[in-house]
Structure formats: structure tokens, C-alpha cells
Design a protein around this motif. Structure first.
Motif, mmCIF file in Angstrom:
data_model
loop_
_atom_site.group_PDB
_atom_site.id
_atom_site.type_symbol
_atom_site.label_atom_id
_atom_site.label_comp_id
_atom_site.label_asym_id
_atom_site.label_seq_id
_atom_site.Cartn_x
_atom_site.Cartn_y
_atom_site.Cartn_z
ATOM 1 N N SER A 18 -5.039 -21.623 111.153
ATOM 2 C CA SER A 18 -3.566 -22.878 110.757
ATOM 3 C C SER A 18 -3.598 -22.446 112.548
ATOM 4 O O SER A 18 -3.641 -21.356 113.507
ATOM 5 C CB SER A 18 -2.312 -22.332 109.607
ATOM 6 N N TYR A 19 -1.951 -23.603 112.333
ATOM 7 C CA TYR A 19 -1.385 -22.971 113.764
ATOM 8 C C TYR A 19 0.461 -23.728 113.420
ATOM 9 O O TYR A 19 0.315 -24.241 112.497
ATOM 10 C CB TYR A 19 -2.201 -24.318 114.633
ATOM 11 N N LYS A 20 0.741 -22.166 113.777
ATOM 12 C CA LYS A 20 2.646 -22.626 113.786
ATOM 13 C C LYS A 20 3.145 -22.225 114.449
ATOM 14 O O LYS A 20 3.252 -20.804 114.883
ATOM 15 C CB LYS A 20 2.799 -21.415 112.052
ATOM 16 N N GLU B 235 -2.610 -26.670 120.979
ATOM 17 C CA GLU B 235 -3.437 -25.033 120.988
ATOM 18 C C GLU B 235 -3.359 -24.411 122.061
ATOM 19 O O GLU B 235 -2.726 -22.945 121.924
ATOM 20 C CB GLU B 235 -4.427 -24.926 119.884
ATOM 21 N N LEU B 236 -4.340 -24.512 122.702
ATOM 22 C CA LEU B 236 -4.577 -23.918 123.648
ATOM 23 C C LEU B 236 -3.565 -23.071 124.703
ATOM 24 O O LEU B 236 -3.408 -22.330 125.139
ATOM 25 C CB LEU B 236 -5.928 -24.131 124.585
ATOM 26 N N ALA B 237 -2.303 -24.437 124.743
ATOM 27 C CA ALA B 237 -1.504 -24.158 125.766
ATOM 28 C C ALA B 237 -0.506 -22.946 125.126
ATOM 29 O O ALA B 237 0.579 -22.510 125.848
ATOM 30 C CB ALA B 237 -0.552 -24.875 126.028
ATOM 31 N N ASN B 238 -0.567 -22.844 123.488
ATOM 32 C CA ASN B 238 0.203 -21.683 122.935
ATOM 33 C C ASN B 238 -0.691 -21.214 122.073
ATOM 34 O O ASN B 238 -0.664 -21.124 120.613
ATOM 35 C CB ASN B 238 1.572 -22.208 122.030
ATOM 36 N N PRO B 239 -2.100 -20.388 122.853
ATOM 37 C CA PRO B 239 -2.321 -19.722 121.531
ATOM 38 C C PRO B 239 -1.762 -18.761 120.762
ATOM 39 O O PRO B 239 -2.181 -18.278 119.640
ATOM 40 C CB PRO B 239 -3.397 -18.859 121.926
#
Length: 452
Positions: free
Chosen positions: A265-267, A219-223
Motif C-alpha cells: 500500500s501507500y501512505k 510513489e517513486l518520488a516518495n518511496p
């Protein structure tokens, strides 16, 4: 209560066994009967409520501070319900909200507490916008409350408001929503007046909410793919366009004008025609994750295509969560019956656009930069969020300011003076068109900079 268990299989030694977990709050006597037919035995099981640690409320303090005052307030806890309460009296509330800037009320994280409540006189939050705000900060998250949070809300006279942030229970949500949230945080924000729950919705007075969150390495790579949802009345997740992860504070931060359940969430969204190293790639991923755009079909975004008026008005309104009209009775003559129809009706009703003449909007026409800036200005004006600030620049700072159409001058003037737009190489290029990639970058900049 009578519990019946039909156990039909015995262990290898011929014995029967069953494990029963008694709820933590249960207290009393349970009579257990085991056997079959005449071969029966009974026993009583006495259950006592497990003792909980009682906090010494005098030892738990919340710190209240701003540029001119510093104070401590007692924190009252109820460990049986897992709730903590902090009360701000009339005089102190007035001192805080009448002082310029944001005061911080910081409550320490308390083991066993899953709900934090700020009690404050409703009258303190019912006046016209004042110079001060109050950031109520807890281990679950923080809420920055403006002085006019309850302005225009009926039924507040003479009452005490209680604003609560609590850890939410997601078990009743649809399975796909639970899976998408995973082990990420979900909180509930509520308002009560004298103990009675009150629905709060005030578009003129948004609150800023921050939820602590530690992203995974992926997630940190794609914040830009870390998103915030609110859960609507039907249990469905609705993405909040302005929600984002702030690496400096380690929180997911967003603005809201109503109370609900809020989840992290993460999308991650990608398009076939957007290279990972393209200058606009992060911006496109950001607005796509927030459902501002779904691309142009077949997995493409078409970044180099020229932007149309219909595309821009839809994405602009989605950026600021301005809903389309469901069954419009008044619309532009060329609004058709398609994906932008409801948005055009709402834009007309809210005076975001008066069209191009003859009750037409020209949705398929290429949009110019000065049209974009004017629609942006009108949208922000409609929702009471015109930008503020002083960039130190004026229209005269740009070589082509004289090319701005009279109908666009006021909008572009404010956008320049507040630093919302900065131009390109000393020019505003008001009559130029824009690509979809440029539009994505502009919306990304607005959400990342001007809303936080």
C-alpha cells in the motif's frame, strides 16, 4: 439450480432480452423458459467446460543453485486449479540447508498459475539454526526460508511441509482496505503438514519475503511512503515496520514471523513543522507511514524537542513490532494510565528495561544516548535479533569511551563492533540527550540497513 429473472421492460421493438454469464467451471444443461402466462417458449442450453491448455510438466523446470551446487527440478502444474508444485527431497534439502549461504530455487512464471508450492520434508526445517537458507522465488514473490523455520513447532514429525505463496482474493476485506490497496499486489502465505493447514508463528526464525512491485511516478518520488500490511484475523490491515521498497530489486521486502495475507500500500504522512528539505524529513515520513509515531499533536512532529524516555521506549518497541501489554498486572510505579503504560509493562516483563531504581521508569525524563543504546540492545536481545557483523571498530576508536557508564558498556560495545552505531566526529557522546529528529533518523537507519 433454478434461476428466475423478472424482466418487466421490453425493448423499443417489443422484445425482451437478458444476458447471463455462466461460470467458467459450470458444465451441464440449463433449461431456459421465457414468456408470460400462456405465451411461453423453452429451450435447452448445453454447456461444456472450456478446455484449458495442459502443460507438459517435463518442459517446466525450476533452477536450484548455490555456491557449490546447481540442479534442475520438475515443476508439476494443475491448470484447472492454477497451482504449481515443486518438491525438494530429503537429500537435496539437507545439501542445501547444510551449505553456507542462501540457495536459490527459481520457478519460472507460468501463465494461468496463481499459486506456487514448495514441498519439503518438515524435518529439514526443524533443526537448530544451520548455515544455509533457501530462497523460493516465483513470479508472485519470493520467500527466504531459514533451516530452523519449524524448530519448536509441534506436530511436524515425519511429515511433509508445503509452503505456498498465492495470489490472494481481497473481495472479502473491508471496503476501505480494498480501496487503500487498489491494484497493488496482495499475496497469501500458507503452511500445510501432510495436506492439513498449520498456523505458523515462530518469532525466533523470521522469514524474508519480497513481492515484485512497480511504483507509480508519485510513489517513486516518495518511496518511504510505500508500506507493507498484513491482514489480521478480523480483516484489518496492520503495518509491518520493517517493510520497504527496494529500488535495486524492484520489490517490496519485509521480514515476518507468521503467515497471513500481505499487501502493498501507500501512505504518505507529513507534519506542519517538518520541512520537505530538512535532513530528517525522509526519516520522519518513513516512521510515520509505518505508525511508529503519530507526532506530538495538531499536525506537528516537534523535531527539535528533546526526546523523553517514554517517547523512545514506545517508538523503539513499535519499530520492532513488540506489542504493549493490554492488561498489565506488573508495571513500573510511575507508568500511569496513558499512551505508554502498556509499553512500559511489556518492557519490564521482557527485561528490556529494569527502570532507573525504586521500580520507576521516569518516562518524562530526557533520555541520554547511552540509555537509548542500552534499551535498543535489550529490545533486540529480547526478540533474538542482536546485530551481527564486524565493523572493524572498537570502543577504543572513540575519544570519550571512558565516559560510558558501566551498565551501558556491554551494549554500546556490541553496537560499535557490529556497526550499528558510528558516533559523531569520533565521539559517542554517551551522556548527551537526543532530539526527536535524531531519534527518527536512528530508527530509520536501523530499519533500512540492519534489518535487510
Amino acid at each position: 439450480n433454478i434461476l428466475f429473472f423478472d424482466i418487466v421492460k421490453a425493448g423499443s421493438d417489443g422484445s425482451y432480452s437478458y444476458s447471463l454469464t455462466v461460470p467458467d467451471s459450470a458444465q451441464g444443461t440449463i433449461r431456459i423458459t421465457a414468456g408470460y402466462g400462456a405465451n411461453v417458449a423453452s429451450a435447452n442450453l448445453n454447456i461444456k467446460q472450456r478446455s484449458r491448455p495442459a502443460h507438459d510438466n517435463t518442459a517446466i523446470k525450476a533452477m536450484l543453485s548455490n555456491t557449490i551446487l546447481e540442479n534442475t527440478l520438475p515443476v508439476n502444474t494443475n491448470m484447472h486449479t492454477g497451482c504449481a508444485f515443486i518438491e525438494l527431497g530429503t537429500t537435496l534439502a539437507k545439501d542445501v540447508l547444510d551449505s553456507p549461504g542462501t540457495a536459490f530455487l527459481t520457478v519460472p512464471s507460468i501463465p494461468g498459475v496463481s499459486s506456487y508450492t514448495l514441498e519439503i520434508p518438515a524435518a529439514s526445517l526443524s533443526s537448530s539454526p544451520g548455515p544455509g537458507a533457501l530462497a523460493f522465488s516465483t513470479g508472485l514473490g519470493s520467500i527466504t526460508i531459514p533451516s530452523d523455520m519449524l524448530a519448536g513447532i509441534t506436530g511436524t514429525e515425519g511429515k511433509k511441509a508445503a509452503i505456498t505463496i498465492s495470489q490472494a482474493d481481497k473481495t472479502g476485506l473491508p471496503e476501505e482496505i480494498i480501496a487503500a490497496i487498489g491494484d497493488r499486489p496482495i499475496v497469501q502465505l500458507t503452511l500445510t503438514l501432510n495436506g492439513a493447514q498449520k498456523e505458523w508463528n515462530n518469532p525466533a526464525s523470521p522469514l524474508t519475503v519480497s513481492i515484485p512491485y512497480t511504483p507509480t511516478a508519485a510513489e517513486l518520488a516518495n518511496p518511504e511512503s510505500i508500506v507493507t500490511w498484513y491482514i489480521d484475523g478480523s480483516g484489518m490491515a496492520v503495518c509491518i515496520p520493517n517493510g520497504r521498497f527496494d529500488p535495486n530489486t524492484g520489490t517490496v521486502t519485509f521480514k515476518t514471523t507468521h503467515f497471513s495475507y500481505y499487501a502493498v500500500s501507500y501512505k504518505q504522512v507529513s507534519f506542519k513543522d517538518v520541512a520537505k528539505d530538512a535532513w530528517y524529513a525522509r526519516a520522519v515520513s518513513y516512521i510515520a507511514a509505518r505508525e511508529i509515531t503519530a507526532g506530538t499533536g495538531e499536525g506537528n512532529f516537534s523535531p527539535n524537542e528533546t526526546l523523553t524516555r517514554g517517547q523512545f521506549i514506545v517508538m523503539l518497541m513499535r519499530t520492532y513490532a513488540i506489542a504493549p501489554d493490554a492488561n498489565p498486572t506488573d508495571n513500573f510505579a510511575d507508568s500511569g494510565n496513558t499512551w505508554y503504560t502498556g509499553y512500559l509493562a511489556a518492557a519490564k516483563r521482557l527485561h528490556i528495561s529494569a527502570g532507573v531504581g525504586s521500580n520507576s521508569f521516569a518516562p518524562e525524563k530526557e533520555i541520554t544516548r547511552q540509555e537509548m543504546f542500552t534499551l535498543l540492545y535489550n529490545a533486540l536481545k529480547a526478540i533474538g535479533q542482536l546485530p551481527k557483523g564486524d565493523s572493524g571498530r572498537t570502543l577504543s576508536s572513540f575519544n570519550d569511551a571512558g565516559e560510558i557508564a558501566p551498565w551501558a558498556k556491554d551494549a554500546i560495545k556490541l553496537m560499535v563492533e557490529t556497526g550499528t552505531i558510528s558516533g559523531i566526529d569520533g565521539k559517542l557522546n554517551p551522556a548527551d540527550t537526543a532530539t526527536r529528529a535524531q531519534m527518527a533518523q536512528m530508527l530509520y537507519n536501523l530499519l533500512m540497513v540492519n534489518q535487510h
